[in-house]
Design a protein around this motif. Structure first.
Motif, short mmCIF file in Angstrom:
data_model
loop_
_atom_site.label_atom_id
_atom_site.label_comp_id
_atom_site.label_asym_id
_atom_site.label_seq_id
_atom_site.Cartn_x
_atom_site.Cartn_y
_atom_site.Cartn_z
N CYS A 88 0.87 -1.18 0.00
CA CYS A 88 0.00 0.00 0.00
C CYS A 88 0.90 1.22 0.00
O CYS A 88 1.85 1.29 0.79
CB CYS A 88 -0.91 0.01 1.22
SG CYS A 88 -2.04 -1.38 1.28
N TYR A 89 0.61 2.17 -0.86
CA TYR A 89 1.43 3.38 -0.95
C TYR A 89 0.56 4.62 -0.90
O TYR A 89 -0.64 4.58 -1.17
CB TYR A 89 2.30 3.37 -2.21
CG TYR A 89 1.51 3.41 -3.49
CD1 TYR A 89 1.13 4.62 -4.06
CD2 TYR A 89 1.12 2.24 -4.13
CE1 TYR A 89 0.39 4.66 -5.22
CE2 TYR A 89 0.39 2.27 -5.30
CZ TYR A 89 0.03 3.48 -5.84
OH TYR A 89 -0.70 3.52 -7.00
N GLU A 90 1.20 5.72 -0.52
CA GLU A 90 0.52 7.01 -0.46
C GLU A 90 1.55 8.11 -0.66
O GLU A 90 2.60 8.12 -0.01
CB GLU A 90 -0.17 7.15 0.89
CG GLU A 90 -1.04 8.36 1.00
CD GLU A 90 -1.85 8.37 2.30
OE1 GLU A 90 -2.18 9.47 2.73
OE2 GLU A 90 -2.12 7.29 2.86
N ASP A 91 1.26 9.01 -1.58
CA ASP A 91 2.09 10.19 -1.85
C ASP A 91 3.57 9.87 -2.02
O ASP A 91 4.44 10.50 -1.43
CB ASP A 91 1.90 11.23 -0.74
CG ASP A 91 0.48 11.75 -0.72
OD1 ASP A 91 -0.15 11.83 -1.80
OD2 ASP A 91 -0.04 12.06 0.37
N GLY A 92 3.86 8.84 -2.82
CA GLY A 92 5.23 8.54 -3.20
C GLY A 92 5.98 7.58 -2.29
O GLY A 92 7.12 7.23 -2.58
N SER A 93 5.36 7.13 -1.21
CA SER A 93 6.03 6.23 -0.27
C SER A 93 5.16 5.03 0.05
O SER A 93 3.94 5.13 0.11
CB SER A 93 6.33 6.96 1.05
OG SER A 93 7.19 8.04 0.84
#
Length: 102
Positions: free
Chosen positions: A34-39
């Protein structure tokens, strides 16, 4: 650990990959990222079918950016089962520089 450290697309998303590792068998399995805003915000071993199936050698090439998924998907050890647009954003070709000093 490599999946946690690599750059991911902007926004929120999830993909899964199955890895076969003959060198360190405990790494073999299906992973949900799971990723969010590039991380990457979460990487867990899971069950079920994976979006991407490959061996650890190909995964290393994908994570380092040796070649994009659009090229490596034609190898016999790579299967793309779904979520292809996200996978193409995750596994992109990068400039690679190697220096050997002995």
């Amino acid at each position: 650990k490599a999946l946690r450290l690599m750059r991911h697309p902007k926004g929120k998303g999830r993909y899964t990959l199955a890895v076969q590792d003959d060198f360190i068998p405990e790494n073999t399995g299906v992973y949900a990222v799971c990723y969010e805003d590039g991380s990457a915000v979460d990487v867990q071993k899971t069950e079920g079918e994976a979006d991407l199936v490959c061996n650890v050698t190909t995964l290393a090439q994908l994570t380092l950016g040796y070649a994009p998924l659009s090229t490596l998907r034609f190898r016999t050890d790579v299967t793309v089962n779904g979520n292809e647009e996200v996978l193409k954003e995750v596994f992109v070709k990068k400039d690679c520089y190697f220096a050997d000093y002995f």
